[in-house]
Structures are given as structure tokens and as C-alpha cells.
Design a protein around this motif. Sequence first.
Motif, PDB file in Angstrom:
ATOM      1  N   UNK A  25       9.955 -18.072 -22.127  1.00  0.00           N
ATOM      2  CA  UNK A  25      10.914 -18.190 -21.031  1.00  0.00           C
ATOM      3  C   UNK A  25      10.802 -17.020 -20.056  1.00  0.00           C
ATOM      4  N   UNK A  26      10.825 -15.784 -20.570  1.00  0.00           N
ATOM      5  CA  UNK A  26      10.752 -14.619 -19.684  1.00  0.00           C
ATOM      6  C   UNK A  26       9.416 -14.548 -18.948  1.00  0.00           C
ATOM      7  N   UNK A  27       8.254 -14.705 -19.622  1.00  0.00           N
ATOM      8  CA  UNK A  27       6.995 -14.697 -18.869  1.00  0.00           C
ATOM      9  C   UNK A  27       6.930 -15.762 -17.781  1.00  0.00           C
ATOM     10  N   UNK A  28       7.495 -16.947 -18.043  1.00  0.00           N
ATOM     11  CA  UNK A  28       7.487 -18.010 -17.033  1.00  0.00           C
ATOM     12  C   UNK A  28       8.291 -17.592 -15.811  1.00  0.00           C
ATOM     13  N   UNK A  29       9.472 -17.004 -16.048  1.00  0.00           N
ATOM     14  CA  UNK A  29      10.300 -16.557 -14.927  1.00  0.00           C
ATOM     15  C   UNK A  29       9.587 -15.463 -14.136  1.00  0.00           C
ATOM     16  N   UNK A  30       8.990 -14.505 -14.858  1.00  0.00           N
ATOM     17  CA  UNK A  30       8.249 -13.447 -14.174  1.00  0.00           C
ATOM     18  C   UNK A  30       7.095 -14.021 -13.367  1.00  0.00           C
ATOM     19  N   UNK A  31       6.417 -15.006 -13.936  1.00  0.00           N
ATOM     20  CA  UNK A  31       5.304 -15.628 -13.222  1.00  0.00           C
ATOM     21  C   UNK A  31       5.759 -16.361 -11.980  1.00  0.00           C
ATOM     22  N   UNK A  32       6.882 -17.062 -12.068  1.00  0.00           N
ATOM     23  CA  UNK A  32       7.409 -17.792 -10.911  1.00  0.00           C
ATOM     24  C   UNK A  32       7.767 -16.816  -9.793  1.00  0.00           C
ATOM     25  N   UNK A  33       8.430 -15.720 -10.146  1.00  0.00           N
ATOM     26  CA  UNK A  33       8.799 -14.730  -9.136  1.00  0.00           C
ATOM     27  C   UNK A  33       7.557 -14.130  -8.488  1.00  0.00           C
ATOM     28  N   UNK A  34       6.551 -13.833  -9.290  1.00  0.00           N
ATOM     29  CA  UNK A  34       5.303 -13.276  -8.749  1.00  0.00           C
ATOM     30  C   UNK A  34       4.648 -14.247  -7.776  1.00  0.00           C
ATOM     31  N   UNK A  35       4.586 -15.523  -8.160  1.00  0.00           N
ATOM     32  CA  UNK A  35       3.975 -16.535  -7.285  1.00  0.00           C
ATOM     33  C   UNK A  35       4.769 -16.693  -5.994  1.00  0.00           C
ATOM     34  N   UNK A  36       6.097 -16.675  -6.088  1.00  0.00           N
ATOM     35  CA  UNK A  36       6.927 -16.808  -4.885  1.00  0.00           C
ATOM     36  C   UNK A  36       6.711 -15.640  -3.927  1.00  0.00           C
ATOM     37  N   UNK A  37       6.645 -14.419  -4.476  1.00  0.00           N
ATOM     38  CA  UNK A  37       6.387 -13.260  -3.620  1.00  0.00           C
ATOM     39  C   UNK A  37       5.001 -13.350  -2.987  1.00  0.00           C
ATOM     40  N   UNK A  38       4.001 -13.746  -3.771  1.00  0.00           N
ATOM     41  CA  UNK A  38       2.648 -13.876  -3.220  1.00  0.00           C
ATOM     42  C   UNK A  38       2.610 -14.933  -2.125  1.00  0.00           C
ATOM     43  N   UNK A  39       3.316 -16.046  -2.325  1.00  0.00           N
ATOM     44  CA  UNK A  39       3.362 -17.098  -1.303  1.00  0.00           C
ATOM     45  C   UNK A  39       4.046 -16.599  -0.036  1.00  0.00           C
ATOM     46  N   UNK A  40       5.114 -15.815  -0.218  1.00  0.00           N
ATOM     47  CA  UNK A  40       5.824 -15.270   0.943  1.00  0.00           C
ATOM     48  C   UNK A  40       4.905 -14.353   1.755  1.00  0.00           C
ATOM     49  N   UNK A  41       4.198 -13.472   1.053  1.00  0.00           N
ATOM     50  CA  UNK A  41       3.315 -12.534   1.748  1.00  0.00           C
ATOM     51  C   UNK A  41       2.117 -13.243   2.372  1.00  0.00           C
ATOM     52  N   UNK A  42       1.690 -14.367   1.769  1.00  0.00           N
ATOM     53  CA  UNK A  42       0.521 -15.082   2.262  1.00  0.00           C
ATOM     54  C   UNK A  42       0.851 -15.947   3.473  1.00  0.00           C
ATOM     55  N   UNK A  43       1.959 -16.695   3.394  1.00  0.00           N
ATOM     56  CA  UNK A  43       2.277 -17.650   4.445  1.00  0.00           C
ATOM     57  C   UNK A  43       3.174 -17.067   5.547  1.00  0.00           C
ATOM     58  N   UNK A  44       3.847 -15.975   5.237  1.00  0.00           N
ATOM     59  CA  UNK A  44       4.657 -15.297   6.268  1.00  0.00           C
ATOM     60  C   UNK A  44       4.221 -13.826   6.306  1.00  0.00           C
ATOM     61  N   UNK A  45       2.996 -13.569   6.705  1.00  0.00           N
ATOM     62  CA  UNK A  45       2.494 -12.194   6.667  1.00  0.00           C
ATOM     63  C   UNK A  45       3.172 -11.313   7.710  1.00  0.00           C
ATOM     64  N   UNK A  46       3.334 -10.058   7.353  1.00  0.00           N
ATOM     65  CA  UNK A  46       3.899  -9.077   8.282  1.00  0.00           C
ATOM     66  C   UNK A  46       2.975  -7.859   8.281  1.00  0.00           C
ATOM     67  N   UNK A  47       2.661  -7.390   9.462  1.00  0.00           N
ATOM     68  CA  UNK A  47       1.736  -6.271   9.594  1.00  0.00           C
ATOM     69  C   UNK A  47       2.488  -5.033  10.063  1.00  0.00           C
ATOM     70  N   UNK A  48       1.750  -3.961  10.211  1.00  0.00           N
ATOM     71  CA  UNK A  48       2.361  -2.721  10.678  1.00  0.00           C
ATOM     72  C   UNK A  48       2.710  -1.799   9.534  1.00  0.00           C
ATOM     73  N   UNK A  49       3.704  -0.973   9.756  1.00  0.00           N
ATOM     74  CA  UNK A  49       4.105   0.016   8.758  1.00  0.00           C
ATOM     75  C   UNK A  49       5.585  -0.118   8.438  1.00  0.00           C
ATOM     76  N   UNK A  50       5.916   0.155   7.200  1.00  0.00           N
ATOM     77  CA  UNK A  50       7.312   0.136   6.742  1.00  0.00           C
ATOM     78  C   UNK A  50       7.747   1.574   6.471  1.00  0.00           C
TER      79      UNK A  50
END
Length: 428
Positions: A25-50
Amino acid sequence: MSALAASTADDGTIHLATVKVRSFKVPIVLGVVTVLLAALFLFVPRSGESTFRLRDSSSAIALPDVVLNTALTSWVIVVLLALLTAYSAWLAWNYERTPLWLTVAFGSFGVFAFLVWAGAGGLVPVSSLLVGAVSLSVPLVFGALGGVIGERAGVVNVAIEGQFLLGAFSAALLSSITQNPFVGLIGAMIGGVLVAFVLAAFAIKYLVEQVIVGVVLNVLVTGLTGFLYGALLVPNETELNRPVVFERIKIPVLGDIPILGPVLFNQTFIVYLMFIAVAVVSWGLYRTRWGLRLRAVGEHPQAADTVGIRVNPTRFWNVSLAGAIAGIGGAYFTLVSVPQFGKEMTAGLGFIALAAVIFGRWDPIRASLPALLFGFVTNLQNLLTVLRTPIPSEFMLMLPYVVTILAVAGFAGQIKGPAAAGKPYIKG
């Protein structure tokens, strides 16, 4: 993880064996969160500096801003999250639990990656973000402590919302009349005890279903405080709804520590009281006779009764104590957060506190962590609005509740609370 299994031999002998069980259960949740973050960074990329601002206006020590490349830092952290997820899956494959430090580290890195992405071209004030998170978490921590004590004693405290509301109302009223916030704080504790007293009376003495009593009490207190607000406070707002609030107390030297100083050592009296309450309840629950008796009546009341513990009186007084602690959380609304009482101002946070109890496995410290998580995500919602991230505003409004649901469903899993929680005890 392991569980006990029993088998009966031909001669009637019962043999106990340990059966290992894998839980992903915990690895699945961690994996889902990781995939969601990767999808966010891939499909809504932001450049520059933070840019992350570490210094605080109240701190004597000034730290330089930290500037990071947005895209590179985000993807590096995604790789790190994937490694943590893989390690969690490896532990699950070997019948081991995912340790708490791993989930905390995963959550911290995940939030940091999201902040780096959201802060592209903007400024993230770290100290202000953490101070706001702690401020929003205070009533939830007190409510969670009240929930832990109540359920450890065997009574499901669904009435935390009502204890918040009556505590906030009593604090505003008494602080306004006496011009003393400490009198208001005591009044809030009494208000919480009154709600808990009714809950305990019906649940313990009259054996009414505890969840139903708690829900009815919440509705009753909401209507009662709403009526008193319109009939009493609105016509006499200046005299009865202008409470004197607690001021911030900065601890010398400690308050000047970068980042953590303003968060931990430049707070109001109620926040310091929260730190003490978490430590005292955690210590008392596992290290004192009070805690032993409390856990006994919530786990096995029949056994507790046989050794001379008065089960129902013990439950009754501990539920009252839980109400007093939750009442302090209600006082925070009117004596610190908003210096005025308003109808339904607690906005359902009592139920979030109850979720924190479940997520925290009925442990004071563990229950405080999801309360802090909710406060952080709520404050993060405000920061994302300022940073003008491309996330819809409607999603940001529901973000704290989505995170809470995911946390309870994913990390809490199918856990078991105190064995006798919600079950009335009838002697004999």
C-alpha cells in the motif's frame, strides 16, 4: 509484516505460527505521487530560477537567499523520490514495513520539489510559510490530542467540532468581558468539557451509539452558538465580541535562530502550550499509571475491571479531559487567529482532527504530524495564489482536503484502533 495463525492438530493441540504478509500500500502511494509530480513537471514545465528566502524580519541573523535552477532541481528530486519508492517496495517485498523516516523524507522532498516548480521566477519565503503552517495547525493538534485520549479510553470523540465551536465562543465572550485572554482560555476549556460531558453521559451511561451522539452534538452546538451569536454577540459586539488576544512572546537568543527561530520560539502562549501538551500527553500515555489505566479501559475493559480499575468512571473523566484539550484548540480561533467569534468559524476542522487521529494510529506525536501537514498544505494554497502558478484556483481550495484523504487512505491503511473503542462496557 507478520501475523499469527493458529492450527489444530489431530490430538487437539493448538499450534501458533507466524505468517508473513506483504503489503504494498505505501509503495503504491509513493509511486503514484512520484508519477504525478513527474507528469506535472513534464506537461507543465517551468523554467528560470526559484528563489528561497531564508531570513525573517524578526531574526537577528540574516541568511542569503538560495537560488536554484527550477527544471534541473525538480527532476533531480523526482529521481530521488523514485529511489525512495523503490526502497519502500523492496522492504515490502521482504515483508518489512516502510519506516516512518522514509515517509517523512519522501514527503519533505516531494513538497520541496513542488515548491521549486511553483516558485519559478518568484520568491518563496520559507520562514513565513512555516510560521503560517504552524499557526493553522494549532487547533488541529489540540483536537487530535483530544481525539487520541478519547479513543484510547474507548469513546470515539466525533464531537471535536462542537468542542472547537463552544470553546471559541466561550473564549471570545469571557475574554471580552474580563479583558483577560487567560480567563477566555479557561472558559474555552470549560466549553469543551461541557460538550464532552454530554457525549460521555450518553455514550457511557445510557449506551447510545457514540458516533450518532457526536454528530448530533456537533449539529446542536453549531445551532446553539449560531443563535447566541445573532442574539447576544451581534447586538453587543463592542462589549461581548472584542476579545483581548494573546501576543507573541519571543524567547531571547532562540527566537533569533534562522528559519526555526520564528517558527518555534516567537509564538503565542497557546502555541507554546501546544508543544508542552504534545510532550506531556505522549509521555503520560506510555509512562504513567494514568496512561496505563487509560489504555487498559480502551483495549480490554473486562481485564481492567478484574484488576480493580473502574472502567466507566475512568472513561468518563478522560473524555472530559479530552474535551478540555480540544476546547483550547477552539480558543485559538478567537484568542489568536481571528480576534472575534463568527458563525461556524471552525469550518469542519474538527473532522480533519479526527482524521489526523486515525492517520496517526492513535498516538499523540504521530497524530500531530498529519495536523501539521494539513496546516502546511492550507498555507501552501495561499502561497500558490501569490506565486500565480498555473494550477486552477478551485483545485488549490480543495488541495488540503485531497492531501488529507490521500494521507489517511494511503499511509494509514487498514489499521486497527483501540480494541474497545466505540463499545460501551456493561459490568457483569
